[in-house]
Scaffold this motif. Sequence first.
Motif, short mmCIF file in Angstrom:
data_model
loop_
_atom_site.label_atom_id
_atom_site.label_comp_id
_atom_site.label_asym_id
_atom_site.label_seq_id
_atom_site.Cartn_x
_atom_site.Cartn_y
_atom_site.Cartn_z
N VAL A 83 -4.90 -4.49 14.12
CA VAL A 83 -4.12 -3.92 13.00
C VAL A 83 -4.71 -4.40 11.67
N VAL A 84 -5.00 -5.70 11.60
CA VAL A 84 -5.56 -6.29 10.37
C VAL A 84 -6.87 -5.58 9.98
N LYS A 85 -7.66 -5.25 11.00
CA LYS A 85 -8.93 -4.55 10.76
C LYS A 85 -8.70 -3.23 10.01
N LEU A 86 -7.75 -2.43 10.49
CA LEU A 86 -7.48 -1.14 9.84
C LEU A 86 -6.91 -1.36 8.44
N VAL A 87 -6.05 -2.35 8.28
CA VAL A 87 -5.48 -2.63 6.96
C VAL A 87 -6.58 -3.11 6.00
N SER A 88 -7.56 -3.85 6.52
CA SER A 88 -8.65 -4.33 5.65
C SER A 88 -9.52 -3.18 5.17
N GLU A 89 -9.57 -2.09 5.96
CA GLU A 89 -10.40 -0.95 5.60
C GLU A 89 -9.68 0.04 4.68
N ARG A 90 -8.34 0.13 4.79
CA ARG A 90 -7.62 1.16 4.05
C ARG A 90 -6.46 0.66 3.21
N GLY A 91 -6.14 -0.62 3.31
CA GLY A 91 -4.98 -1.15 2.56
C GLY A 91 -5.30 -1.38 1.10
N ASN A 92 -4.27 -1.75 0.34
CA ASN A 92 -4.38 -2.00 -1.09
C ASN A 92 -5.48 -3.04 -1.38
N THR A 109 0.84 -1.21 0.00
CA THR A 109 0.00 0.00 0.00
C THR A 109 0.87 1.26 0.00
N LEU A 110 2.06 1.14 0.61
CA LEU A 110 2.97 2.29 0.70
C LEU A 110 3.49 2.67 -0.68
N GLY A 111 3.40 3.98 -1.00
CA GLY A 111 3.91 4.47 -2.27
C GLY A 111 3.01 4.17 -3.46
N LYS A 112 1.83 3.61 -3.21
CA LYS A 112 0.94 3.26 -4.33
C LYS A 112 -0.07 4.39 -4.60
N LYS A 113 -0.27 4.62 -5.91
CA LYS A 113 -1.23 5.63 -6.36
C LYS A 113 -2.63 5.34 -5.82
N GLY A 114 -3.31 6.35 -5.36
CA GLY A 114 -4.66 6.16 -4.83
C GLY A 114 -4.68 5.94 -3.33
N GLU A 120 -2.49 7.78 -1.25
CA GLU A 120 -1.67 8.85 -0.70
C GLU A 120 -2.11 9.24 0.71
N GLU A 121 -3.41 9.26 0.94
CA GLU A 121 -3.91 9.74 2.23
C GLU A 121 -3.66 8.82 3.40
N VAL A 122 -3.33 7.55 3.10
CA VAL A 122 -3.15 6.61 4.21
C VAL A 122 -1.69 6.22 4.44
N GLN A 123 -0.77 6.96 3.77
CA GLN A 123 0.66 6.59 3.88
C GLN A 123 1.16 6.58 5.32
N GLU A 124 0.88 7.68 6.04
CA GLU A 124 1.39 7.77 7.41
C GLU A 124 0.82 6.66 8.28
N GLU A 125 -0.49 6.43 8.10
CA GLU A 125 -1.13 5.38 8.89
C GLU A 125 -0.54 4.01 8.54
N MET A 126 -0.28 3.77 7.25
CA MET A 126 0.29 2.47 6.85
C MET A 126 1.68 2.27 7.43
N GLU A 127 2.46 3.36 7.49
CA GLU A 127 3.80 3.27 8.11
C GLU A 127 3.66 2.84 9.57
N ARG A 128 2.69 3.45 10.26
CA ARG A 128 2.48 3.13 11.66
C ARG A 128 2.01 1.68 11.82
N LEU A 129 1.05 1.26 10.97
CA LEU A 129 0.52 -0.10 11.05
C LEU A 129 1.60 -1.13 10.73
N LEU A 130 2.47 -0.80 9.75
CA LEU A 130 3.58 -1.70 9.41
C LEU A 130 4.50 -1.88 10.62
N GLY A 131 4.78 -0.77 11.32
CA GLY A 131 5.62 -0.85 12.51
C GLY A 131 5.00 -1.76 13.57
N GLU A 132 3.69 -1.59 13.77
CA GLU A 132 3.01 -2.42 14.78
C GLU A 132 3.00 -3.89 14.38
#
Lengths: 209, 209
Positions: free
Chosen positions: A133-142, A47-52, A54-66
């Motif tokens: 974490v999976v829940k948030l990724v399911s809602e906003r991930g690629n 999801t990181l760096g992917k077109k479409g 852009e708005e969830v980049q920061e959140e994805m970085e945080r979720l990846l860390g977790e």
Amino acid sequence: MGVDLEASVSAFLEDVASERPTPGGGSVAALAGAMAAGLTSMVCRLTLGKKGYEEVQEEMERLLGESESLRERLQELVGEDAAAYDEVVKAFRSDRSTPEAKEARTQAIQQAMMGAAQVPLETGERCRDLLSVVKLVSERGNVNALSDVGVAAHLSIAGFHSARLNVEVNLASIKDEAFVDRVREELEKVEWEAMQAHADVLLALEMRH
Amino acid sequence: MGVDLEASVSAFLEDVASERPTPGGGSVAALAGAMAAGLTSMVCRLTLGKKGYEEVQEEMERLLGESESLRERLQELVGEDAAAYDEVVKAFRSDRSTPEAKEARTQAIQQAMMGAAQVPLETGERCRDLLSVVKLVSERGNVNALSDVGVAAHLSIAGFHSARLNVEVNLASIKDEAFVDRVREELEKVEWEAMQAHADVLLALEMRH
């Protein structure tokens, strides 16, 4: 005994299949959680760096860390579960030739069993954390990786249910009622949270299908 | 790419977590099934030669054989799933500079996607087969290893659900309606059988508790 995650996948599976009781269900529960965390990290990275997205980049970085922290901890729990079981076996084998030794042995067994209950309890807690974490990724991930998110959800909840069985089998022999009550209460709370998050993921997959 | 089960467990988990799409959910589904088969074999071995289980020795030998065959096949499917996905990627990258090449590419993509649906379909079928072995082990295996039997059941059904998601994501792009219908029908039948066996295991665990 112990578990060496630097050994090959096929050697690990041979070890599970052998008649030695470790690695057993508790270790496998933690490894199922670690695989789920790995898939969650993969989807964050897809999801990181992917077109479409852009708005969830920061959140994805945080979720990846977790997700990566949870993977690390769950990998450690694979070995800790086997070690805790081996302590129980050791306590059972200790000296009981005198009344004092017998008493010390009984206490050592109780102590070891509490340890053997606490490790899978933590595995269950970490699977619950991962599901949130999976829940948030399911809602906003690629959206192209939703099946991987679904697999992560199925494996995390299986990891939780598996861990719970391993907690319960140990609780059955523990005489400290306050400890047993405290663990049972935590287990119920974690189960509710895990199942709720799992249901939320399935709903998100359905909605974004 | 590919998947090497002779690589370490931690290297496999790193590979899953990486942004490379393989190994992904389909491989992890098969590995969850292989771990469940490993636990099932362990419990069969912990029943063989044990006092009180004289009457089920022959049956346990047979179940151990089935469980080990399923483990072997599920281990192979870990790599086959990644290979089938890589074929889809290859087909997408093939030449489309002429109308003929375009047509050939479309056909190659469809062919590769059918392959990528069939591999997780087999993973789901083998998880269902495993659950029918787990059911018998839960009813007659060593009562001291029931929590391991329960973990095997939870991981096999998670393996099935995970495999199903991977079949469905591929079916969505396949134009051969007869193929899609056939696979969907098989999937529903396998799901019913797998869920029935899973429920039977949980019941047996409850009864022998």
